[in-house]
Design a protein around this motif. Structure first.
Motif, short mmCIF file in Angstrom:
data_model
loop_
_atom_site.label_atom_id
_atom_site.label_comp_id
_atom_site.label_asym_id
_atom_site.label_seq_id
_atom_site.Cartn_x
_atom_site.Cartn_y
_atom_site.Cartn_z
N HIS A 152 0.87 -1.18 0.00
CA HIS A 152 0.00 0.00 0.00
C HIS A 152 0.91 1.23 0.00
CE1 HIS A 152 -3.61 -2.37 1.83
NE2 HIS A 152 -3.61 -2.39 0.51
N GLU A 155 1.77 3.98 2.90
CA GLU A 155 2.20 3.52 4.22
C GLU A 155 3.72 3.68 4.33
OE1 GLU A 155 0.21 -0.27 4.48
OE2 GLU A 155 -1.74 0.70 4.33
N ARG A 213 -3.19 4.65 -2.25
CA ARG A 213 -3.06 3.32 -1.64
C ARG A 213 -2.75 2.25 -2.69
NH1 ARG A 213 -5.93 0.10 2.67
NH2 ARG A 213 -6.71 -1.84 1.75
N LYS A 214 -3.39 2.37 -3.85
CA LYS A 214 -3.41 1.29 -4.83
C LYS A 214 -2.28 1.45 -5.85
CE LYS A 214 -7.69 2.51 -5.72
NZ LYS A 214 -9.02 2.51 -6.38
N ASP A 235 -6.25 -2.36 -5.53
CA ASP A 235 -5.66 -2.67 -4.23
C ASP A 235 -4.92 -4.00 -4.33
OD1 ASP A 235 -5.04 -3.29 -1.61
OD2 ASP A 235 -7.02 -2.75 -0.81
N ASN A 237 -3.50 -5.64 -2.19
CA ASN A 237 -3.74 -6.52 -1.05
C ASN A 237 -5.18 -7.03 -1.01
OD1 ASN A 237 -2.34 -7.81 1.08
ND2 ASN A 237 -3.46 -6.57 2.57
N GLN A 256 -11.03 2.46 -2.51
CA GLN A 256 -9.68 2.16 -2.06
C GLN A 256 -9.41 0.66 -1.98
OE1 GLN A 256 -7.33 4.19 -1.79
NE2 GLN A 256 -7.94 6.17 -0.96
N THR A 257 -10.44 -0.14 -1.77
CA THR A 257 -10.26 -1.59 -1.65
C THR A 257 -10.73 -2.33 -2.91
OG1 THR A 257 -12.40 -1.77 -0.52
CG2 THR A 257 -10.42 -1.59 0.86
N HIS A 304 2.55 -3.18 6.93
CA HIS A 304 1.52 -2.20 6.60
C HIS A 304 1.44 -1.17 7.72
CE1 HIS A 304 -0.53 -4.19 3.08
NE2 HIS A 304 0.17 -5.21 3.56
#
Length: 418
Positions: A152, A155, A213-214, A235, A237, A256-257, A304
């Motif tokens: 991500h 982070e 994030r992605k 994403d 993750n 975001q996810t 993370h």
């Protein structure tokens, strides 16, 4: 709206909100703008502004054909290293310590696969080299400890920890008895930045980093607004094919996810999986409850931010335990204890929220290797959040994370056997 926090988090995630990976027993934190607050209220939640963030500055990414030695000095936001600096650092470590370090190009980022800039995907193997060491061979003679940062992109702490861990190893060999013993017997693999395209987007903000994030893949959501709560990319993750379509992931390309159009769709996901298959033997069957044998070797840690948690499979559910649950839970307890009394441990759904399609689930599911996620950082104060002051790395995070890293590395020869 009053509800158990785990239930509320799953509800918010399912609606596409950017739930920060933190909770303090009473509140959930959501990243967004005024429209996000309105959306929360329309969904039946009470929304109170906790902190107003400065508007990020944005400039187009600067393409670069190759890494130069001078890039090692590139920093942003008070001292965090750019992607080019990280790659220059790997080259310098290999140059200065040829008996210990080998840099491996394990693939290309999404942008590079499209011919639109982007980066090589890079790892470093650190060990006292003997014949057969650092080869992409799952039957290699030494057990392997693998750690990665910035899957991500936003982070920041995780990339800095990876940098410091690399230096601790190569500088300590021959002078630090613990490091010397470790590298004489174990291969340590480090991917300091697993999502370099995303990190490039973050670092373009300079002193006000972007909350990306992605990854950079915009083919499924090119019209996303670019606000903190609605961004292009997938994403990484949530993209792995271990229970890919499940809780904690979204079908909306701007969320975001967002899990992607299909399992393992992303260049970064595919490259990581190929790398892991080159490092570890497949020791586990296909049953959800099936255990890997007690003599399985290897430990993988994905770092993370934030929440001060040590997580382990399964992430897609907390109703089922992994076949090696007792050993995984014991290691997680020990690592959390090294982090300090504020750290907790458990399956994601036990202490945070369920999340399907994670790399940690994939590593254990596909290979049987002991796999963990560390959520690094507190909820409050100068050292909280995705963008802690750079001074926090030396003063707060590194002293706690070094013992955790050493412990995890020492477990690589026998994570399940005692």
């Amino acid at each position: 709206m009053r509800a158990p926090l785990g239930v509320a988090a799953q509800d918010l995630l399912g609606r596409g909100f950017d739930v920060l990976e933190d909770r303090d027993g009473e509140y959930l934190f959501v990243l967004g703008d005024a429209a996000t607050g309105t959306g929360l209220e329309q969904a039946g939640f009470s929304a109170v502004v906790d902190e107003v963030l400065p508007a990020p500055q944005w400039a187009p990414p600067k393409a670069k054909a190759q890494v130069e030695a001078a890039d090692i000095d590139e920093t942003y936001y008070g001292g965090y290293h750019t992607v080019n600096a990280h790659w220059a650092h790997l080259d310098l470590v290999a140059q200065d310590h040829p008996d210990l370090a080998t840099v491996v190009d394990y693939g290309d980022s999404w942008r590079k696969t499209q011919g639109s800039g982007g980066y090589d995907l890079r790892a470093v193997c650190i060990t006292k080299k003997n014949a057969g060491d650092c080869a992409l061979d799952p039957n290699a003679p030494k057990p392997r400890f693998f750690v990665m940062g910035q899957l991500h992109a936003r982070e920041l702490t995780t990339g800095d920890v990876a940098w410091r861990w690399i230096d601790h190893l190569v500088q300590g060999y021959g002078t630090d008895a613990e490091v010397t013993a470790l590298l004489d017997t174990t291969e340590v693999w480090v991917v300091p930045i697993a999502n370099p395209d995303g990190v490039d987007m973050v670092q373009q903000g300079g002193d006000t980093p972007r909350y990306q994030r992605k990854n950079a893949n915009n083919t499924n959501g090119s019209n996303c607004s670019g606000t903190t709560s609605s961004q292009i990319g997938i994403d990484l993750n949530r993209n792995a094919d271990s229970h890919w379509s499940g809780p904690g992931s979204s079908d909306n390309p701007c969320d975001q996810t967002y899990k992607g159009p299909s399992a393992n769709s992303e260049a970064e996901t595919q490259a990581l999986q190929a790398l892991w298959r080159g490092l570890y033997r497949d020791r586990r069957g296909t049953g959800v409850d099936e255990a890997a044998p007690a003599d399985t070797t290897g430990v993988v840690v994905s770092m993370h931010s934030y929440s001060n948690l040590v997580l382990f499979p399964w992430g897609w559910t907390d109703d089922r335990h992994a076949g090696n649950d007792a050993a995984l839970r014991g290691m997680a307890r020990d690592m959390a204890a090294l982090g300090g009394e504020e750290w907790e441990h458990g399956q994601p759904g036990e202490v945070l929220y369920n999340a399907a399609g994670g790399t940690d689930d994939w590593v254990y599911d596909d290979l049987g290797v002991a796999s963990f996620v560390w959520e690094i950082g507190p909820a409050w104060g100068t050292c909280a959040g995705f963008f802690p002051a750079y001074s926090c790395q030396e003063s707060t995070f590194w002293p706690k994370l070094l013992p955790m890293l050493v412990y995890a590395a020492k477990k690589a020869p026998s994570p399940y056997g005692g």
